[in-house]
Design a protein around this motif. Structure first.
Motif, PDB file in Angstrom:
ATOM      1  N   PHE A 172       0.822  -1.201   0.000  1.00  0.00           N
ATOM      2  CA  PHE A 172       0.000   0.000   0.000  1.00  0.00           C
ATOM      3  C   PHE A 172       0.867   1.268   0.000  1.00  0.00           C
ATOM      4  CE2 PHE A 172      -2.471   3.304   2.188  1.00  0.00           C
ATOM      5  CZ  PHE A 172      -3.616   3.311   1.409  1.00  0.00           C
ATOM      6  N   ALA A 173       1.944   1.261   0.799  1.00  0.00           N
ATOM      7  CA  ALA A 173       2.811   2.449   0.881  1.00  0.00           C
ATOM      8  C   ALA A 173       3.635   2.630  -0.393  1.00  0.00           C
ATOM      9  CB  ALA A 173       3.734   2.332   2.092  1.00  0.00           C
ATOM     10  N   TRP A 176       2.161   4.668  -3.326  1.00  0.00           N
ATOM     11  CA  TRP A 176       2.203   6.128  -3.233  1.00  0.00           C
ATOM     12  C   TRP A 176       3.437   6.705  -3.934  1.00  0.00           C
ATOM     13  CZ3 TRP A 176      -0.889   9.491   0.159  1.00  0.00           C
ATOM     14  CH2 TRP A 176      -2.017   8.850   0.666  1.00  0.00           C
ATOM     15  N   TRP A 371      -7.630   2.801   8.083  1.00  0.00           N
ATOM     16  CA  TRP A 371      -7.181   3.530   6.903  1.00  0.00           C
ATOM     17  C   TRP A 371      -6.406   4.801   7.253  1.00  0.00           C
ATOM     18  CZ3 TRP A 371      -7.176   0.899   2.638  1.00  0.00           C
ATOM     19  CH2 TRP A 371      -8.122  -0.103   2.432  1.00  0.00           C
ATOM     20  N   GLY A 372      -6.760   5.392   8.360  1.00  0.00           N
ATOM     21  CA  GLY A 372      -6.030   6.591   8.777  1.00  0.00           C
ATOM     22  C   GLY A 372      -4.563   6.288   9.062  1.00  0.00           C
ATOM     23  N   CYS A 375      -2.775   5.436   5.677  1.00  0.00           N
ATOM     24  CA  CYS A 375      -2.489   6.633   4.874  1.00  0.00           C
ATOM     25  C   CYS A 375      -1.444   7.515   5.555  1.00  0.00           C
ATOM     26  CB  CYS A 375      -3.782   7.414   4.643  1.00  0.00           C
ATOM     27  SG  CYS A 375      -4.993   6.561   3.593  1.00  0.00           S
ATOM     28  N   SER A 378       1.929   5.936   4.990  1.00  0.00           N
ATOM     29  CA  SER A 378       2.348   6.093   3.587  1.00  0.00           C
ATOM     30  C   SER A 378       2.803   7.519   3.305  1.00  0.00           C
ATOM     31  CB  SER A 378       1.187   5.712   2.661  1.00  0.00           C
ATOM     32  OG  SER A 378       0.773   4.386   2.900  1.00  0.00           O
ATOM     33  N   ILE A 379       2.094   8.515   3.870  1.00  0.00           N
ATOM     34  CA  ILE A 379       2.482   9.909   3.654  1.00  0.00           C
ATOM     35  C   ILE A 379       3.828  10.208   4.312  1.00  0.00           C
ATOM     36  CG2 ILE A 379       1.863  12.303   4.206  1.00  0.00           C
ATOM     37  CD1 ILE A 379      -1.079  11.467   3.877  1.00  0.00           C
TER      38      ILE A 379
END
Length: 493
Positions: A172-173, A176, A371-372, A375, A378-379
């Motif tokens: 997932f990361a 990005w 999800w928080g 995300c 990942s950010i």
């Protein structure tokens, strides 16, 4: 060659030439001794080369003019022949003549020197301001690297309490990374004077992959291996966070710098440096001591092995990138990282699906997925990679690397208040040894030359100060004796 004769007076010209070639030890001391030579002066003509050499003494102008008296001719003869030690073409006499006759050029030189000094001062001021800005940006980048790296590590630890799927989190990361090239293009639009379209910029950056650009063959031979290494690096790191605390993970990952040096020395034939060998030994010793700190339990040993494997994959990624692709510009690096995201979507997506259906990484429903946290992780990881790859444009690379080391005490403080970590003496020594090895690896290649030059300058300054001190003491003694002698003579009188 310097003096030539008229046809009418060849004999007299020869006599004048012979008379003027007398050696300095028999040179006359009175003007009457050279009166025959003075009479022959009207048959002589000064050559052009001599005129150039004597232009400061103005003797050529007086010799060629008809209204010159005997006294001025005698003076010019003395100057030309060098009698009485007067040589106007010498450098010292030229300086004297220039200073006496034309003081304006000297003032002009002083003004030019002042202007040059002002320019130098302005250049030094600009350089100091530029360096100050670079250092300030460096501090900001260091804080950004430290906070993003330690924050992503802590957030991953927190995520695994609700979502036990390290490979899915890695996948997932990595997706990005697709934002790298769009973000780079936005920076190009705002900063560059000559703006290009996205297609033009893409084609220009594709030259990094070869003359044919990013073809299917290049994608599988040059991009795919690095996509595998990228995935393994992040997965092993995240999987190790499940096993051991974040402080040990962040410390042990700093060993990748030592592994990069060892692989570069073996594969790339880089310069051998003894201090970096010492740093690599420190890294290995720290790994062993970190394992010993937990008593060689299987849980901690597996976690340490996972971190060391992640550091090794990271080092292999960097060395192979330099070996196969060389150095990349900012746009080329951004495009390459975006290509890794494309590879991750096309060829790695099947692995999380397989792990989900085999219940190796299983979650009951998508509503349970945090999800928080995903995300946010990942950010933070994207921010860390952006600062790590593009921070060189605004600051020094050494300052960027310091941010990774500073994440260790940050994680240690967080672990001290959120987990049951025990900072015994062995663990602290291991952390210090690995950190010291990492700092030694940041030394530039010419650091020993700089140290030798610095020591040499210090020795020269000490040698200069000692004779000055001795000279002051020695000069004080004669002054005292000189002062006492008049007093004794006055008493004698």
């Amino acid at each position: 060659m310097g003096i030539r004769e008229f046809p009418n007076g060849s004999a007299r010209g020869k006599a004048a030439t012979l008379g003027m070639r007398r050696s300095p030890d028999v040179s006359p001391r009175r003007l009457s001794d050279i009166s025959p030579q003075l009479r022959q002066l009207k048959y002589l003509v000064v050559d052009e080369a001599i005129k150039e050499d004597l232009k400061w003494s103005r003797s050529v102008e007086d010799l060629t003019s008809a209204s010159v008296g005997l006294t001025s001719i005698e003076e010019r003869i003395l100057r030309i022949t060098g009698y009485y030690g007067y040589q106007p073409w010498a450098a010292s006499y030229k300086r004297d003549e220039r200073s006496r006759e034309s003081p304006a050029p000297a003032e002009a030189q002083m003004q030019a020197g002042a202007e040059g000094g002002g320019r130098v001062n302005r250049c030094c001021w600009k350089c100091s301001v530029t360096q100050l800005k670079k250092i300030c940006w460096g501090v900001a980048v260091v804080l950004g690297v430290c906070s993003s790296w330690s924050g992503s590590t802590q957030l991953a630890k927190l995520t695994f309490k609700k979502f036990d799927a390290p490979f899915t989190l890695t996948w997932f990361a990595t997706n990005w990374n697709f934002l790298f090239f769009p973000l780079y293009y936005l920076g190009h639009v705002f900063k560059s004077a000559e703006k290009q379209s996205p297609k033009q910029r893409y084609r220009e950056c594709c030259g990094f992959f070869g003359d044919n650009g990013l073809t299917l063959k290049v994608f599988f031979t040059k991009a795919a291996p690095f996509g595998v290494l990228w995935t393994l690096t992040n997965y092993l790191y995240l999987h190790a966070i499940k096993k051991i605390n974040t402080t040990d993970v962040s410390v042990l990952f700093c060993c990748n710098k030592a592994f990069v040096f060892l692989l570069s020395w073996i594969v790339l034939r880089d310069r051998f440096m003894g201090v970096r060998i010492v740093a690599a030994i420190f890294a290995i010793a720290g790994i062993v001591m970190m394992t010993y700190a937990d008593g060689f339990h299987s849980h901690s040993v597996i976690g340490i092995a996972l971190v060391v494997g992640s550091a090794s994959m990271s080092a292999l990624y960097k060395v192979l990138f330099k070996l196969l692709l060389g150095s990349a510009k900012f746009g080329e690096a951004a495009l390459f990282l975006s290509v890794l995201a494309v590879f991750n979507v096309l060829f790695v997506t099947c692995i999380p699906v397989i792990l989900y259906f085999t219940k190796v990484e299983y979650w009951s429903s998508f509503d349970v997925v945090p999800w928080g946290n995903l995300c946010g992780f990942s950010i933070l990881l994207l921010t860390f990679n952006i600062l790590l790859n593009f921070g060189i444009a605004i600051t020094y690379p050494t300052l960027i690397s310091l941010g990774i080391v500073l994440s260790v005490p940050v994680n240690a403080v967080v672990d001290h208040y959120t987990s049951e970590i025990v900072f015994n003496s062995v663990r602290v020594i291991a952390i210090v040894i690995i950190g010291l090895g990492f700092l030694l690896l940041l030394l530039p290649e010419e650091w020993d030359v700089w140290v030798i030059k610095l020591l040499t300058r210090l020795k020269v300054r000490k040698k200069e100060e000692i004779p000055e001190g001795n000279g002051d003491i020695a000069s004080g003694l004669p002054n005292k004796s000189r002062r006492t002698r008049p007093s004794m003579s006055s008493f004698a009188h």
